[in-house]
Design a protein around this motif. Structure first.
Motif, PDB file in Angstrom:
ATOM      1  N   SER A 104       0.830  -1.201   0.000  1.00 19.31           N
ATOM      2  CA  SER A 104       0.000   0.000   0.000  1.00 19.31           C
ATOM      3  C   SER A 104       0.866   1.252   0.000  1.00 19.31           C
ATOM      4  O   SER A 104       0.571   2.228  -0.709  1.00 19.31           O
ATOM      5  CB  SER A 104      -0.922   0.004   1.227  1.00 19.31           C
ATOM      6  OG  SER A 104      -1.856  -1.045   1.186  1.00 19.31           O
ATOM      7  N   TRP A 138      -8.190  -2.535   0.980  1.00 11.41           N
ATOM      8  CA  TRP A 138      -7.621  -1.188   0.948  1.00 11.41           C
ATOM      9  C   TRP A 138      -7.437  -0.637  -0.458  1.00 11.41           C
ATOM     10  O   TRP A 138      -6.912   0.455  -0.624  1.00 11.41           O
ATOM     11  CB  TRP A 138      -6.268  -1.178   1.681  1.00 11.41           C
ATOM     12  CG  TRP A 138      -6.342  -1.821   3.030  1.00 11.41           C
ATOM     13  CD1 TRP A 138      -5.620  -2.880   3.483  1.00 11.41           C
ATOM     14  CD2 TRP A 138      -7.209  -1.443   4.112  1.00 11.41           C
ATOM     15  NE1 TRP A 138      -5.980  -3.196   4.774  1.00 11.41           N
ATOM     16  CE2 TRP A 138      -6.954  -2.333   5.185  1.00 11.41           C
ATOM     17  CE3 TRP A 138      -8.178  -0.449   4.278  1.00 11.41           C
ATOM     18  CZ2 TRP A 138      -7.632  -2.260   6.395  1.00 11.41           C
ATOM     19  CZ3 TRP A 138      -8.860  -0.377   5.483  1.00 11.41           C
ATOM     20  CH2 TRP A 138      -8.579  -1.267   6.519  1.00 11.41           C
ATOM     21  N   THR A 141      -9.542   2.539  -0.757  1.00 16.09           N
ATOM     22  CA  THR A 141      -9.495   3.393   0.429  1.00 16.09           C
ATOM     23  C   THR A 141      -8.373   4.416   0.298  1.00 16.09           C
ATOM     24  O   THR A 141      -7.251   4.068  -0.091  1.00 16.09           O
ATOM     25  CB  THR A 141      -9.262   2.540   1.699  1.00 16.09           C
ATOM     26  OG1 THR A 141     -10.287   1.555   1.781  1.00 16.09           O
ATOM     27  CG2 THR A 141      -9.291   3.406   2.943  1.00 16.09           C
ATOM     28  N   THR A 309     -10.607   7.274   8.049  1.00 12.97           N
ATOM     29  CA  THR A 309     -10.351   6.090   7.236  1.00 12.97           C
ATOM     30  C   THR A 309     -10.971   4.861   7.891  1.00 12.97           C
ATOM     31  O   THR A 309     -10.765   4.620   9.084  1.00 12.97           O
ATOM     32  CB  THR A 309      -8.831   5.868   7.089  1.00 12.97           C
ATOM     33  OG1 THR A 309      -8.276   7.000   6.416  1.00 12.97           O
ATOM     34  CG2 THR A 309      -8.547   4.616   6.266  1.00 12.97           C
ATOM     35  N   SER A 312     -10.586  -2.301   9.101  1.00 10.32           N
ATOM     36  CA  SER A 312     -10.914  -3.597   8.530  1.00 10.32           C
ATOM     37  C   SER A 312     -12.111  -4.208   9.247  1.00 10.32           C
ATOM     38  O   SER A 312     -12.209  -4.142  10.475  1.00 10.32           O
ATOM     39  CB  SER A 312      -9.708  -4.528   8.657  1.00 10.32           C
ATOM     40  OG  SER A 312     -10.087  -5.859   8.365  1.00 10.32           O
TER      41      SER A 312
END
Length: 464
Positions: A104, A138, A141, A309, A312
């Motif tokens: 990421s 993700w 995101t 944000t 999970s």
């Protein structure tokens, strides 16, 4: 000084442990998608056994080293830094371990380098091979990181031209630099706090969580903690403005470090400044640093939305677990409030954290480094998301300022549990893989017990 033989044994045992982790990670780690083995692949199973074998050896080496540190003739801080370097060496050559977050980081760095808004879009907007490496939850995101880290990731992307192997190596070097700053700051923080520098290094830098997650996992928490540590050292040394700048840079990597500004203000006030002036100085330095860093990074102020944000859905934070349980009960009862259960528990967790933080600072005002460490530990424990390496937020500073052995014992126990909590590929566990991991750990325990018995045999013979 500790016996060279005993220190070498700890060094060799830990090196064997990290080497096994690295070798096991070659087939069981968080590999690029093109290299992932099939679920039933025998090499992956053997790698998982080997990695957990190594983790248990590393934990044992760390515990034995702790006994030397608490002994009559402890090793010097310099000797401990050498042990850290030896233990970390095999992990520098390993694939990413215990998490896919580093992919990421690379994707977000490539997005920033391509002038794509990393806060408005996820890596799916980038597309291509890097986006494919990001864990599915993700990909859509936005980045939860500040402009300082994204500037580093963007520069790395430009330097490596988006090549995955070079990017992974570069991101691990960034994490290693953060660990180096942590190791440099710990003895100084310990001396200022009246703690043992060697014990601080052992608990805060040689900790298995540091090696497994900050070095092997290449997490940006290393950079955050390194900057936070040197910022506090600067503040303790009578340079509050520099301290506030460095702590703000840490917070612009990851937000939790912003609590360090309170410690900078308290330390400035203790040095003779009036409290309002101390607070104003820290706030002004933080504001100026934020404006400059955001302008240089070119990412804009979208990072302020990072606080929203999502976490999970499988996150095992205490508040998330309670929220999911409450949601299930309310849904079974047919309540329309079921969807509010998880957010409500998250808000309650943050409120508890705020109350605990206020109480800690009120009680521990003469010891701001320790108060900050406990506050960050509370944030990790009651926040909406938790990962094993989040424990290092508070542990790093607790190691530098802990008042005595009982606290170290409790932290040691927590470390041992958390070091075993994640599989080498960072993915969810199932019964089969848990069994393999348990076999690796059990095999290591048998080997350690046999080695202990063999070492005791000559002593028993001499006694007879």
């Amino acid at each position: 000084m500790a016996s060279p033989v005993d220190l070498r044994r700890c060094q060799l045992l830990g090196l064997t442990g990290t080497a096994c982790v690295a070798l096991g990670g070659e087939t069981a780690g968080a590999l690029p998608v093109r290299e992932l083995p099939a679920p039933a692949d025998a090499r992956a199973a053997l790698g998982l056994v080997g990695a957990y074998f190594g983790v248990v050896l590393l934990i044992a080496a760390w515990v034995l080293l702790g006994r030397l540190v608490r002994g009559a003739e402890p090793p010097t801080p310099r000797a401990l830094v050498l042990v850290l370097a030896v233990w970390a060496a095999p992990l520098l050559l390993a694939p990413p371990l215990f998490s896919r977050d580093v992919y990421s980081y690379l994707a977000q760095g490539a997005m920033a380098d391509a002038h794509i808004d990393v806060y408005a879009y996820g890596p799916d907007r980038l597309g291509g091979p890097l986006a494919e490496e990001v864990a599915p939850p993700w990909r859509h995101t936005g980045a939860p990181y500040g402009p300082v880290f994204l500037a580093v990731a963007s520069a790395l992307s430009a330097a490596t031209r988006g090549e995955l192997p070079a990017g992974l190596a570069g991101m691990r070097l960034v994490a290693l630099a953060g660990v180096g700053l942590m190791a440099a700051a710990l003895p100084r923080l310990a001396r200022h706090s009246g703690a043992d520098p060697a014990a601080a290094l052992w608990l805060g830098a040689l900790n298995p969580l540091v090696l497994l997650h900050l070095v092997a996992g290449a997490h940006n928490d290393a950079l955050m903690l390194g900057l936070l540590g040197v910022g506090l050292v600067a503040a303790l040394g009578g340079r509050p403005v520099l301290g506030a700048v460095l702590v703000t840079l840490a917070a612009l990597v990851k937000v939790p470090a912003v609590l360090g500004l309170a410690a900078v203000a308290v330390l400035h006030a203790r040095a003779g400044a009036r409290p309002p002036r101390a607070v104003l100085t820290a706030a002004a330095a933080a504001a100026a640093t934020t404006v400059v860093a955001t302008a240089v990074a070119g990412t804009g102020y979208g990072w302020t939305r990072a606080l929203d944000t999502p976490v999970s859905p499988r996150n095992w934070a205490l508040t998330s677990l309670l929220g999911r349980a409450t949601r299930a009960v309310l849904a079974r009862l047919g309540s329309d409030l079921a969807h509010l259960a998880v957010p409500a528990w998250h808000l309650l967790g943050l409120a508890v954290t705020a109350l605990l933080t206020a109480a800690l600072w009120r009680r521990l005002r003469p010891r701001p480094v320790y108060a900050l460490g406990l506050s960050l530990a509370a944030l990790a424990a009651f926040g909406p998301a938790v990962r094993p390496w989040y424990a290092l937020w508070g542990l790093f500073l607790i190691a530098a300022a802990t008042p005595g052995t009982p606290v170290r014992h409790r932290v040691t126990a927590v470390t041992g549990v958390l070091a075993l909590a994640v599989l080498p590929d960072g993915g969810p566990a199932d019964a089969g893989r848990l069994l393999l991991a348990g076999c690796g750990g059990a095999l290591a325990a048998v080997v350690l017990w046999q080695a202990h018995q063999t070492a005791q045999a000559p002593a028993l013979g001499r006694t007879a």
